[in-house]
Design a protein around this motif. Structure first.
Motif, PDB file in Angstrom:
ATOM      1  N   GLY A   3      -4.370   8.335  -3.065  1.00 10.61           N
ATOM      2  CA  GLY A   3      -4.310   7.229  -2.230  1.00 10.61           C
ATOM      3  C   GLY A   3      -5.282   6.025  -2.676  1.00 10.61           C
ATOM      4  N   ALA A   4      -6.562   6.479  -3.118  1.00 11.57           N
ATOM      5  CA  ALA A   4      -7.185   5.416  -3.434  1.00 11.57           C
ATOM      6  C   ALA A   4      -6.772   4.486  -4.656  1.00 11.57           C
ATOM      7  N   SER A   5      -6.083   5.133  -5.465  1.00  5.47           N
ATOM      8  CA  SER A   5      -5.691   4.443  -6.710  1.00  5.47           C
ATOM      9  C   SER A   5      -4.239   3.305  -6.068  1.00  5.47           C
ATOM     10  N   ILE A   6      -3.765   3.874  -5.207  1.00  6.73           N
ATOM     11  CA  ILE A   6      -2.599   3.202  -4.529  1.00  6.73           C
ATOM     12  C   ILE A   6      -3.417   1.674  -3.968  1.00  6.73           C
ATOM     13  N   GLY A   7      -4.405   2.044  -3.339  1.00  3.94           N
ATOM     14  CA  GLY A   7      -5.008   0.895  -2.621  1.00  3.94           C
ATOM     15  C   GLY A   7      -5.723  -0.103  -3.569  1.00  3.94           C
ATOM     16  N   LEU A   8      -6.229   0.472  -4.669  1.00  2.00           N
ATOM     17  CA  LEU A   8      -6.872  -0.402  -5.683  1.00  2.00           C
ATOM     18  C   LEU A   8      -5.512  -1.327  -6.379  1.00  2.00           C
ATOM     19  N   LEU A   9      -4.577  -0.433  -6.601  1.00  2.00           N
ATOM     20  CA  LEU A   9      -3.682  -1.304  -7.316  1.00  2.00           C
ATOM     21  C   LEU A   9      -2.890  -2.266  -6.457  1.00  2.00           C
ATOM     22  N   THR A  10      -2.854  -2.143  -5.155  1.00  2.00           N
ATOM     23  CA  THR A  10      -2.355  -2.950  -4.050  1.00  2.00           C
ATOM     24  C   THR A  10      -3.235  -4.480  -4.253  1.00  2.00           C
ATOM     25  N   THR A  11      -4.449  -4.226  -4.620  1.00  2.00           N
ATOM     26  CA  THR A  11      -5.210  -5.543  -4.492  1.00  2.00           C
ATOM     27  C   THR A  11      -4.767  -6.471  -5.799  1.00  2.00           C
ATOM     28  N   LEU A  12      -4.331  -5.674  -6.999  1.00  2.00           N
ATOM     29  CA  LEU A  12      -3.838  -6.787  -7.965  1.00  2.00           C
ATOM     30  C   LEU A  12      -3.084  -7.808  -7.969  1.00  2.00           C
TER      31      LEU A  12
ATOM     32  N   LEU B  79     -14.835  -7.976  -4.387  1.00  2.00           N
ATOM     33  CA  LEU B  79     -15.142  -6.465  -4.429  1.00  2.00           C
ATOM     34  C   LEU B  79     -14.801  -6.041  -3.032  1.00  2.00           C
ATOM     35  N   LEU B  80     -15.107  -6.886  -1.867  1.00  2.00           N
ATOM     36  CA  LEU B  80     -14.724  -6.203  -0.441  1.00  2.00           C
ATOM     37  C   LEU B  80     -13.330  -5.964  -0.245  1.00  2.00           C
ATOM     38  N   LEU B  81     -12.613  -6.717  -0.769  1.00  2.00           N
ATOM     39  CA  LEU B  81     -11.163  -6.546  -0.816  1.00  2.00           C
ATOM     40  C   LEU B  81     -10.766  -5.188  -1.612  1.00  2.00           C
ATOM     41  N   LEU B  82     -11.183  -5.135  -2.670  1.00  2.00           N
ATOM     42  CA  LEU B  82     -10.936  -3.653  -3.384  1.00  2.00           C
ATOM     43  C   LEU B  82     -11.425  -2.605  -2.500  1.00  2.00           C
ATOM     44  N   VAL B  83     -12.616  -2.648  -2.021  1.00  2.00           N
ATOM     45  CA  VAL B  83     -13.285  -1.397  -1.156  1.00  2.00           C
ATOM     46  C   VAL B  83     -12.336  -1.112   0.044  1.00  2.00           C
ATOM     47  N   VAL B  84     -12.019  -2.326   0.708  1.00  2.77           N
ATOM     48  CA  VAL B  84     -11.343  -2.055   2.056  1.00  2.77           C
ATOM     49  C   VAL B  84      -9.894  -1.377   1.862  1.00  2.77           C
ATOM     50  N   LEU B  85      -8.975  -1.844   0.809  1.00  2.00           N
ATOM     51  CA  LEU B  85      -7.612  -1.677   0.554  1.00  2.00           C
ATOM     52  C   LEU B  85      -7.934  -0.156   0.031  1.00  2.00           C
ATOM     53  N   ALA B  86      -8.826   0.157  -0.830  1.00  2.00           N
ATOM     54  CA  ALA B  86      -8.936   1.585  -1.412  1.00  2.00           C
ATOM     55  C   ALA B  86      -9.308   2.649  -0.278  1.00  2.00           C
TER      56      ALA B  86
END
Length: 585
Positions: A87-96, A137-144
């Motif tokens: 789930g965290a990986s999907i959130g991080l990939l969403t930010t790309l 960075l905040l976007l990465l954390v929130v979506l993760a």
């Protein structure tokens, strides 16, 4: 069961790192798309919790949360840590894709092509941070975290997951309607009471927490005590059950009678529009939901009812009356039924897509006719018909939305009674047989021609009555009110609510007609949301949100048959491969 287990294991085996990348980037594409078309910026203007959360932020985290939940369900049997990491990986990939959008917006003049990619959008995506790096960075954390939350839902027991989802949905729903609640509460309880729970028309944080806890607690309580309540209900004698039902119906009737005076003029207007579509949905449900006849020209009946009422009740030069509204209603009903009968004659031998295209053509014929100069001398042409008389009883004139509410309610109840009776009648069973297989129905002795004619004719009646009430309510009739989208809206209500389901039609009308009326600032995205909702319902709940029991069984049987065919096909292939080993050179 063994075959199904084998298929599930195969699906789980296919879910690997490449699947995570695919789902993560897909969520990122969705989030980027809604940002580029301006939805995130527009929705950010509506606050959910005062000073803490906006609807745009909810829209931003929804793709990774939903995709992580969907992906985690495919990882059944894996450890909790692996599921959360996915789930965290999907959130991080969403930010790309979103990070790429931020970089483009800051370094190029991309607004030449995409006007919605503005500094305001970048500010939303970076959560208002002055430093873009800190914002990313905040976007990465929130979506993760959103991805972790979506995946974590699958690890909860079913009852806790259901309570959590209902709690969040209830909080968001009430937050979206908070301005309306403020108006109602201010009139009833005063401004000081409103300020205690709302700030400038937006829920305070403790109000949101309280609503969530109440919905969460009530759901858990019902899960705990619901079985006992249902057991006690089943132990009641039949007369006792009937008495309770009548008591509940009486309480519901009282609520419906006082509802417009509690809600006020604006919400009564919304209820009137919802009621008209419920009435048309109940009518179209006869042709589409029961008989399986895809009708895209239902606006024809709506237009006929409206124009017949306009011509017979107007005091302008186009009038033939004026005739009292109560005498015009049965005339409009019969005119619509006659139109439905005449339009059904040429399409009796058509099925499926051909039938849909033909009925679509009828709807366009009506639109062209009412706009044409040929009928302009009779029905006003593009300028319409004005000065319709209001319905009246004695000295009382129906002139406000609260007044028309009762006319629409009476028409809906009458149509509801007819629909229930038809559902349980021999004719209703003939329609259902026709829907399932027309050839088999004919072989069983059902007169398919007469059955189709009856379906189209009775279906048209509700559209004619709805058109008559619509014309009297507005006091004017214009051709622009009778476009294709009326038919699309009514059909969408039936599909999303549940084909053949009367409660589903009511639910669909409130979702597709009532909600957009209350959220008019998002009107430009209405059709996009319609399309997305239809896709989601077709993929996840093809039977609709509140399906009829018969329709649910039919779809489940069809899906089971497809699954068995797929398993059998796989077995044939595997046996064929094992029976024919590769030749040795």
């Amino acid at each position: 069961m063994a075959h199904m287990a084998m298929m599930n294991k195969t699906d789980e085996a296919k879910f690997d790192g490449r699947a995570l990348v695919k789902y993560g980037l897909l969520a990122g594409v969705v989030a980027t798309y809604v940002a580029v078309i301006g939805m995130i910026a527009t929705f950010s203007q509506r606050q959910v919790v005062a000073g803490l959360l906006t609807l745009g932020q909810v829209l931003l985290v929804a793709p990774p949360l939903g995709m992580a939940y969907f992906s985690a369900r495919k990882m059944a049997g894996e450890s909790g840590g692996k599921i959360l990491a996915a789930g965290a990986s999907i959130g991080l990939l969403t930010t790309l894709p979103l990070i790429g959008l931020i970089i483009l917006a800051n370094n190029t003049n991309i607004r030449i092509m995409f006007v919605n990619i503005s500094p305001q959008l970048v500010n939303i995506l970076t959560f208002g941070q002055d430093s873009v790096f800190v914002g990313v960075l905040l976007l990465l954390v929130v979506l993760a975290l959103a991805g972790v939350a979506g995946a974590g839902l699958t690890l909860l027991p079913a009852r806790w997951r259901q309570a959590l989802v209902i709690g969040v949905a209830s909080t968001l729903g009430i937050a979206l309607m908070s301005e309306l609640f403020v108006v109602i509460l201010r009139e009833r309880l005063g401004n000081n009471f409103v300020r205690l729970f709302f700030q400038s028309g937006v829920m305070r944080w403790y109000t949101a927490v309280g609503i969530f806890l109440i919905a969460f607690g009530l759901t858990l309580f019902w899960q705990w005590r619901g079985t006992q309540v249902r057991g006690r209900w089943q132990q009641f004698a039949a007369p006792r059950q009937k008495q309770v039902r009548w008591s509940g119906a009486g309480i519901g009737g009282i609520i419906l009678l006082i509802l417009p005076w509690v809600l006020g003029t604006f919400l009564s207007e919304v209820l009137d529009n919802v009621g008209l579509y419920i009435l048309m949905g109940l009518g179209l449900n006869i042709a589409v939901g029961l008989a399986g006849l895809l009708d895209l020209g239902y606006v024809t009946n709506f237009a006929v009812g409206a124009y017949v009422t306009a011509v017979l009740t107007t005091t302008s030069q186009y009038g033939l009356g004026p005739i009292p509204f109560w005498l015009v209603i049965p005339i409009a009903l019969l005119a619509a039924m006659f139109t439905g009968f005449m339009f059904a004659l040429p399409v009796l031998r058509m099925r499926g897509d051909y039938l849909a295209i033909a009925t679509l053509g009828f709807g366009e014929i009506i639109r062209v006719l009412v706009l044409s100069d040929w009928l302009a001398g009779r029905i006003g042409g593009p300028q319409g018909i004005l000065a319709l008389q209001n319905p009246s009883i004695g000295n009382f004139s129906f002139s406000r939305p609260e007044h028309f509410y009762y006319i629409i309610l009476a028409a809906c109840i009458a149509m509801l009674f007819v629909s229930v009776r038809l559902n349980n009648s021999r004719t209703g069973r003939q329609w259902m047989a026709l829907r399932e297989d027309e050839d088999v129905a004919a072989a069983m002795g059902i007169d398919t021609v007469l059955t189709k004619l009856l379906a189209f004719t009775l279906s048209a009646a509700a559209g004619g009555v709805a058109g008559a009430i619509f014309a009297a309510k507005l006091g004017t009739v214009f051709p622009q009110s009778f476009n294709l989208f009326v038919s699309i809206n009514v059909l969408s209500i039936i599909i999303i609510g549940g084909m053949g389901s009367i409660p589903g039609i009511v639910l669909g009308a409130f979702l597709l007609i009532g909600a957009p009326e209350l959220l008019r600032e998002f009107q430009e995205y209405r059709l996009l949301i319609y399309g997305a909702l239809l896709i989601v319902v077709m993929l996840r709940r093809p039977e609709g949100l509140w399906p009829s029991a018969t329709r649910r069984r039919e779809l489940q049987d069809a899906m089971d048959a497809t699954s068995h065919l797929g398993v059998a096909h796989s077995e044939v292939i595997s046996h064929g491969q094992s029976a024919n080993p590769p030749k040795m050179d």
